[in-house]
Design a protein around this motif. Structure first.
Motif, short mmCIF file in Angstrom:
data_model
loop_
_atom_site.label_atom_id
_atom_site.label_comp_id
_atom_site.label_asym_id
_atom_site.label_seq_id
_atom_site.Cartn_x
_atom_site.Cartn_y
_atom_site.Cartn_z
N ARG A 39 -20.61 -18.04 45.71
CA ARG A 39 -20.00 -16.75 46.08
C ARG A 39 -20.82 -15.59 45.51
O ARG A 39 -21.10 -14.60 46.20
N ALA A 40 -21.22 -15.71 44.25
CA ALA A 40 -22.00 -14.65 43.59
C ALA A 40 -23.39 -14.51 44.22
O ALA A 40 -23.91 -13.41 44.37
N LEU A 41 -23.99 -15.63 44.61
CA LEU A 41 -25.31 -15.58 45.26
C LEU A 41 -25.21 -14.91 46.63
O LEU A 41 -26.07 -14.09 47.00
N LYS A 42 -24.15 -15.23 47.40
CA LYS A 42 -23.98 -14.62 48.73
C LYS A 42 -23.79 -13.11 48.62
O LYS A 42 -24.26 -12.35 49.46
N ALA A 43 -23.09 -12.67 47.56
CA ALA A 43 -22.85 -11.23 47.37
C ALA A 43 -24.16 -10.48 47.13
O ALA A 43 -24.31 -9.33 47.53
N ARG A 44 -25.12 -11.15 46.48
CA ARG A 44 -26.40 -10.52 46.17
C ARG A 44 -27.43 -10.71 47.28
O ARG A 44 -28.33 -9.92 47.43
N HIS A 45 -27.32 -11.83 48.00
CA HIS A 45 -28.35 -12.19 48.99
C HIS A 45 -27.64 -12.81 50.20
O HIS A 45 -27.55 -14.04 50.32
N PRO A 46 -27.13 -11.98 51.11
CA PRO A 46 -26.32 -12.51 52.23
C PRO A 46 -27.06 -13.53 53.10
O PRO A 46 -26.44 -14.41 53.68
N GLN A 47 -28.39 -13.41 53.17
CA GLN A 47 -29.17 -14.35 53.99
C GLN A 47 -29.48 -15.61 53.18
O GLN A 47 -30.62 -15.83 52.76
N VAL A 48 -28.46 -16.40 52.92
CA VAL A 48 -28.68 -17.61 52.11
C VAL A 48 -28.01 -18.81 52.78
O VAL A 48 -26.92 -18.70 53.34
N ARG A 49 -28.70 -19.93 52.71
CA ARG A 49 -28.19 -21.19 53.28
C ARG A 49 -28.07 -22.19 52.14
O ARG A 49 -28.97 -22.28 51.29
N PHE A 50 -26.97 -22.94 52.11
CA PHE A 50 -26.73 -23.89 51.03
C PHE A 50 -26.73 -25.32 51.57
O PHE A 50 -26.05 -25.62 52.56
N ILE A 51 -27.48 -26.20 50.90
CA ILE A 51 -27.50 -27.62 51.27
C ILE A 51 -27.31 -28.44 49.99
O ILE A 51 -27.41 -27.91 48.88
#
Length: 375
Positions: free
Chosen positions: A24-36
């Motif tokens: 959640r914290a990573l998405k707030a800082r960098h919306p263009q993120v994909r998690f695997i």
């Protein structure tokens, strides 16, 4: 903003909580993120594409691990191959060190940045694991400050991010409101917390109930509350209660409400001792292991303390009654005075809470993105 690919692997429910907060914290800082990678329901809700169910990694105990070893080794090998093909910008192993540290080593050798979130107890035992961590890990994120000091001394890049529990538990809990919620009357109340696993409850449950019966003779009007981790633990405790007459309320989960409501805690060593500290409740810590296991660990463990409050304070803040010292008489005699003057024990708890309250998920996200900046 370029897209980031971040791989994470969590092995159990506590890791799923940490992982989802970090995502959640990573998405707030960098919306263009994909998690695997591998995560539980909370991480999947944040957008994780999990390669297989996290439950396949959630296995406790030496014998249980041996029974599943072939599957675990196969899954790890396949996961390493898949992640090397995917080339994520960073891999984050969340706890589960016996599974994730090896992945970190292989991925780092393949040129992928690696982070380990939640230190294994290398400062206490199997200290040589720090050599593997130094080899395989670009960054260690620790929840506790003394862990960070250990890694600094060992030359491992480290960041102390604080503990998520310290962020979520209020600095001051409302005891009266918690009692009203649970329908508990006024008067002295002791929380009994013999652990969340069947083996722990088997070793400590009856002992804690025996101590409660003795405590009744010493403290007029005392009542008890015991949170059960799940239906199986509740059935286990109910069986132990047969033939006893104790003013005891069993709860389904609700361990935080029990801690907020009580005046003192009789508790198994483990993460729950940190929760009791954060609720500023005086406690007596007890633990019993199989005799051979205790004998081996006593020779391997370097730390003079086993409970987190004492490790954090680096002194004997709360009593620890272990193995043969954990008798019902000793436990009752040590808990009784806490119902009168437990505030003396809890005075340093607030300072520890404030030290750990650092907004862990956001701190961890900042540290991960700072590691990627040169790219």
């Amino acid at each position: 903003m370029a897209q980031l690919c971040i791989a994470l692997v969590a092995g159990e429910a506590s890791g799923d909580i940490l992982g989802s907060g970090l995502m959640r914290a990573l998405k707030a800082r960098h919306p263009q993120v994909r998690f695997i990678g591998v995560g539980g329901p909370l991480m999947e809700a944040e957008g994780m594409q999990s390669y297989f169910p996290m439950e396949r990694l959630a296995v406790m105990g030496l014998v249980e691990v041996l029974g599943r070893l072939r599957e675990l080794l196969k899954r790890r090998k396949e996961l390493i191959a898949t992640l090397i093909d995917e080339k994520p910008d960073v891999f984050i192993g969340i706890d589960a060190p016996d599974f994730t540290l090896n992945i970190e080593l292989k991925l780092r050798q393949a040129g992928i940045k690696t982070v380990h979130y939640v230190s294994p107890s290398v400062w206490a035992w199997r200290q040589k694991r720090v050599l593997k961590i130094r080899q395989g890990c670009d960054l260690m994120l620790t929840l506790l400050p003394f862990e960070a000091r250990f890694y600094e001394e060992q030359g491992v890049p480290v960041r102390f991010v604080g503990h998520p529990l310290a962020d979520t538990i209020p600095l001051e809990a409302d005891r009266d409101a918690a009692r009203r919620t649970l329908g508990l009357p006024a008067g002295p109340l002791v929380a009994l917390m013999p652990g969340s696993r069947g083996g722990e409850v088997g070793r400590l449950g009856a002992l804690f109930l025996d101590a409660a019966e003795r405590l009744r003779q010493q403290v007029p009007g005392v009542r008890f509350v015991l949170p059960c981790a799940n239906a199986a633990r509740r059935a286990q405790v109910e069986q132990m209660l047969e033939g006893r007459d104790l003013p005891l309320t069993l709860l389904d989960g609700q361990s935080h409400l029990a801690l907020a409501a009580c005046d003192a805690v009789l508790i198994a060593s483990g993460t729950a001792t940190l929760e009791a500290l954060l609720y500023k409740r005086p406690m007596v810590v007890a633990y019993r292991l199989a005799p051979l296991t205790y004998w081996i660990l006593k020779r391997m463990v370097k730390s003079p303390y086993v409970s987190l409050p004492n490790l954090l304070a680096q002194r004997l803040l709360v009593p620890e009654l272990l193995q043969d010292d954990a008798t019902c008489e000793a436990l009752a005699a040590t808990v009784a005075p806490l119902l009168r003057d437990g505030a003396v024990q809890t005075e340093p708890f607030d300072q520890i809470h404030r030290t750990l309250r650092r907004d862990a998920s956001n701190q961890a996200a900042d540290a991960v993105l700072a590691l990627l900046e040169p790219r």
